[in-house]
Write a protein that holds these residues in place. Structure first.
Motif, short mmCIF file in Angstrom:
data_model
loop_
_atom_site.label_atom_id
_atom_site.label_comp_id
_atom_site.label_asym_id
_atom_site.label_seq_id
_atom_site.Cartn_x
_atom_site.Cartn_y
_atom_site.Cartn_z
N ALA A 11 0.84 -1.20 0.00
CA ALA A 11 0.00 0.00 0.00
C ALA A 11 0.88 1.26 0.00
CB ALA A 11 -0.88 -0.01 1.24
N VAL A 12 0.38 2.30 -0.64
CA VAL A 12 1.13 3.55 -0.71
C VAL A 12 0.29 4.65 -0.08
CG1 VAL A 12 2.08 5.30 -2.24
CG2 VAL A 12 2.37 2.89 -2.80
N MET A 13 0.91 5.41 0.84
CA MET A 13 0.22 6.54 1.45
C MET A 13 0.94 7.82 1.06
SD MET A 13 -0.97 7.20 5.37
CE MET A 13 0.55 7.59 6.22
N GLY A 14 0.19 8.81 0.61
CA GLY A 14 0.74 10.13 0.33
C GLY A 14 0.33 11.06 1.46
N VAL A 15 1.31 11.68 2.09
CA VAL A 15 1.01 12.63 3.17
C VAL A 15 1.04 14.02 2.57
CG1 VAL A 15 1.60 13.42 5.48
CG2 VAL A 15 2.21 11.09 4.77
N PHE A 32 7.62 14.50 11.73
CA PHE A 32 6.47 13.58 11.79
C PHE A 32 6.45 12.70 10.53
CE2 PHE A 32 1.65 13.19 11.20
CZ PHE A 32 1.58 12.01 11.93
N CYS A 33 6.71 13.31 9.36
CA CYS A 33 6.70 12.55 8.11
C CYS A 33 7.80 11.49 8.11
CB CYS A 33 6.87 13.48 6.91
SG CYS A 33 5.44 14.56 6.68
N ARG A 34 8.94 11.83 8.71
CA ARG A 34 10.02 10.85 8.80
C ARG A 34 9.59 9.67 9.68
NH1 ARG A 34 15.38 13.20 11.05
NH2 ARG A 34 14.94 12.22 13.04
N ARG A 35 8.96 10.01 10.81
CA ARG A 35 8.49 8.95 11.70
C ARG A 35 7.43 8.08 11.02
NH1 ARG A 35 8.36 13.15 16.68
NH2 ARG A 35 10.37 12.60 17.61
N LEU A 36 6.54 8.73 10.23
CA LEU A 36 5.52 7.97 9.51
C LEU A 36 6.17 7.01 8.51
CD1 LEU A 36 2.81 10.67 8.66
CD2 LEU A 36 2.46 8.63 10.07
N THR A 37 7.22 7.50 7.82
CA THR A 37 7.90 6.66 6.83
C THR A 37 8.50 5.43 7.50
OG1 THR A 37 8.49 8.68 5.65
CG2 THR A 37 9.65 6.67 5.01
N LEU A 38 9.15 5.65 8.66
CA LEU A 38 9.79 4.52 9.36
C LEU A 38 8.74 3.54 9.89
CD1 LEU A 38 12.61 6.54 11.18
CD2 LEU A 38 12.76 5.25 9.03
N ALA A 39 7.63 4.08 10.43
CA ALA A 39 6.55 3.21 10.89
C ALA A 39 5.96 2.46 9.70
CB ALA A 39 5.48 4.02 11.61
N VAL A 47 5.50 5.38 2.21
CA VAL A 47 5.06 6.75 2.48
C VAL A 47 5.77 7.76 1.58
CG1 VAL A 47 4.96 8.58 4.24
CG2 VAL A 47 4.46 6.21 4.89
N TYR A 48 4.99 8.59 0.90
CA TYR A 48 5.52 9.74 0.15
C TYR A 48 4.92 11.00 0.75
CZ TYR A 48 6.86 6.44 -3.53
OH TYR A 48 7.41 5.41 -4.23
N VAL A 49 5.61 12.11 0.53
CA VAL A 49 5.13 13.38 1.06
C VAL A 49 4.98 14.35 -0.10
CG1 VAL A 49 5.73 15.30 2.60
CG2 VAL A 49 6.27 12.96 3.28
N TYR A 65 8.30 14.08 -2.15
CA TYR A 65 9.52 13.73 -1.40
C TYR A 65 9.39 12.34 -0.80
CZ TYR A 65 9.49 18.80 -1.60
OH TYR A 65 9.41 20.09 -2.04
N GLN A 66 10.57 11.72 -0.65
CA GLN A 66 10.61 10.41 0.00
C GLN A 66 11.78 10.40 0.96
OE1 GLN A 66 11.53 7.20 -2.64
NE2 GLN A 66 10.57 5.66 -1.31
N TYR A 67 11.56 9.82 2.13
CA TYR A 67 12.66 9.71 3.09
C TYR A 67 13.31 8.36 2.90
CZ TYR A 67 15.28 10.03 7.40
OH TYR A 67 16.29 10.08 8.32
#
Ligand SMILES: Nc1ncnc2c1ncn2[C@@H]1O[C@H](COP(=O)(O)OP(=O)(O)O)[C@@H](O)[C@H]1O
Ligand SMILES: [Mg+2]
Length: 380
Positions: A11-15, A32-39, A47-49, A65-67
Motif C-alpha cells: 500500500a502507498v500513502m501520500g502525506v 512527523f513525516c520521517r516517523r511515519l515513513t519509518l513506521a 510513504v511519500y510526502v 519527497y521520499q525519506y
C-alpha cells in the motif's frame, strides 16, 4: 534529479503537507513525516510526502519527497492508495483548489481514498456537539462574534470577562481575553497576535477599546465565549489534550493524554505559544486531590469515547481527533476544542513512549486497514 517510480508492491500513502520554503526539506512536519515513513516500513506501507503544488495538473501522479537512507529526496510517484491530509487551510479557497486538483486525479481514472475528512471549524463543531444532550453540560456558551453591542452585552452577562477566538484558528493564535474594569469602563485586553506573540492593551474609553477589537477581528469569523478560569493554582493556563485515533481494526481508541501548561498571564496553553507538556495524572492529582482528579479523568474518558463517532456521523470519516479539555478552578470539565489534524509532540515531550509510538503508528495501521478493506471489496 528526480527519481523514477517503480510500481508499488504494498500500500502507498501520500502525506499532504504545507509548503514552507524557510525550512529544509521545504515543507511542514518533516519530523512527523520521517516517523511515519519509518513506521510505514515496519508495516508494509510506503510513504511519500507532497504539497498541493506537487499534484500534477493532468491528474497522472505527483511530485514530492521520499525519506530514504537517512535523507529526503525529490521523487515522482504514482497516485497513492491513501491520502493523509495534514494541511491546515486558513483560507477556504485554498482547500477548494486542492480538492479540485485531487478531483482531477479521480476523473483521470485513478482511485484513492482519504484517510479522513476534516472538521470544518470551531463554530460548526460546536453547533454539532450542542445537538447531543450528553455534551451540553460541558460546552461553554458560544456565539458568533457580531459587533461591539454584542460584546458589551456579553461582558455585562458574564462577570465582565469574555474570550474571543477565530473560527478556523490554530495554536492559540489570535485569541483575546477581554476584561471590563467596571467602575470607569476601562477595557483590559490580553491576547495573542497572528504570530502568536503575547500582547496587552489597556483602553480608558469603551469606544476606542471596542473599535480596536473590531479592527483586530477584521473580516474574520470569530466566536465569543465567557472567559473560563482554566488556570492552575499558580494562575497558569492549562488544558488536557486527549488523542483519540482509529487503530489497525478501524476502531477508535484513546492513544494518550497530556496536560499542556502555559506561563502565568499567557492567555493560552498551546505548545506553539510557549506551553510545556506535563504528565496528566500527576498534575491533576496535585491540583485537585486524588478523588476529584479521578472524577475529572472519568468525565474526560467518557466524553472522549463519545465524541469521535458522533462527529463522524456529522462530518464524515475521521481517523484521529485531538480533543482539548479545559478544567476550571472548581474542577469543572469543559470541551474547548476538537482538532481533526492533531499534533503529537506532547507525548514525545513528556516521554510517554507508548503513546508517542502509537500516535505515529495508528494512522499507518488505519491506512493499511482501509487499503485491505478496499482490496477485498474489489476482489469479491
Ligand atoms: N472560553 C475560554 N476561556 C478561557 N480560556 C480559553 C477559552 N477558550 C480557549 N481558551 C484557551 O485558549 C487556548 C486555545 O483555544 P482553542 O479553542 O483550543 O483554539 P486553538 O485552535 O487556537 O488551539 C485553549 O487551549 C485555552 O488555554
Ligand atoms: Mg486548541
Amino acid at each position: 534529479m528526480n527519481q523514477q517510480f517503480t510500481p508499488a508492491a504494498s500500500a502507498v500513502m501520500g502525506v499532504m503537507v504545507s509548503e514552507n520554503h524557510n525550512v529544509s526539506p521545504p515543507f511542514g512536519e518533516a519530523l512527523f513525516c520521517r516517523r511515519l515513513t519509518l513506521a510505514g516500513a515496519r508495516h508494509h506501507l510506503k510513504v511519500y510526502v507532497f504539497t498541493a503544488e506537487g499534484i500534477l495538473g493532468d491528474g497522472s501522479g505527483f511530485e514530492g519527497y521520499q525519506y530514504t537512507r537517512g535523507k529526503w529526496i525529490n521523487v515522482s510517484f504514482p497516485v497513492p492508495d491513501i491520502i493523509y491530509d495534514r494541511v491546515s487551510y486558513r483560507d477556504p479557497r485554498q482547500l477548494q483548489l486542492t480538492r479540485q486538483k485531487l478531483a482531477h486525479i479521480t476523473e483521470a481514472g485513478h482511485q484513492f481514498q482519504y484517510l479522513a475528512r476534516g472538521l470544518s471549524g470551531k463554530w460548526n463543531v460546536y453547533q454539532s456537539l450542542k445537538r447531543r444532550k450528553i455534551f451540553l453540560p460541558y460546552l461553554p456558551k458560544t456565539a458568533k462574534y457580531k459587533d461591539s453591542r454584542q460584546l458589551a452585552r456579553w461582558l455585562h452577562q458574564h462577570d465582565n470577562e469574555v474570550f474571543l477566538k477565530p473560527h478556523s484558528g490554530t495554536h492559540g493564535k489570535m485569541t483575546l481575553h477581554i476584561r471590563l474594569v467596571n467602575e470607569d469602563q476601562h477595557l483590559m485586553l490580553t491576547g495573542r497576535d497572528r504570530n502568536n506573540a503575547l500582547f496587552q492593551k489597556h483602553f480608558h474609553e469603551w469606544e476606542t477599546g471596542a473599535a480596536w477589537v473590531d479592527r483586530f477581528i477584521g473580516e474574520r469569523a470569530f466566536i465569543i465565549q465567557p472567559y473560563l478560569q482554566l488556570t492552575d493554582s499558580d494562575g497558569r493556563p492549562f488544558d488536557v489534550r486527549v488523542l483519540m485515533q482509529k487503530n489497525e481494526s478501524g476502531r477508535w481508541s484513546l492513544t494518550g493524554m497530556a496536560v499542556r501548561l502555559g506561563e502565568k498571564d499567557s492567555v493560552t496553553s498551546n505548545l506553539h505559544g510557549g506551553g510545556t507538556a506535563v504528565e496528566a495524572g500527576r498534575f491533576l492529582t496535585l491540583e485537585f486531590g486524588e478523588s476529584a482528579a479521578e472524577m475529572i479523568f472519568g468525565t474526560i474518558r467518557r466524553l472522549s469515547a463519545e465524541i469521535p463517532e458522533y462527529l463522524e456521523s456529522c462530518f464524515g470519516r475521521l481517523a484521529e481527533l485531538g480533543i482539548d479539555f479545559g478544567i476550571d478552578r472548581k474542577g469543572r470539565v469543559w470541551i474547548i476544542e476538537v482538532n481533526s489534524k492533531p499534533g503529537r509532540s506532547a507525548f514525545f515531550q513528556i516521554g510517554d513512549q507508548m503513546s508517542a509510538r502509537k500516535s505515529v503508528e495508528n494512522p499507518v495501521m488505519y491506512a493499511r486497514y482501509l487499503w485491505l478493506r478496499q482490496l477485498r471489496r474489489v476482489n469479491s
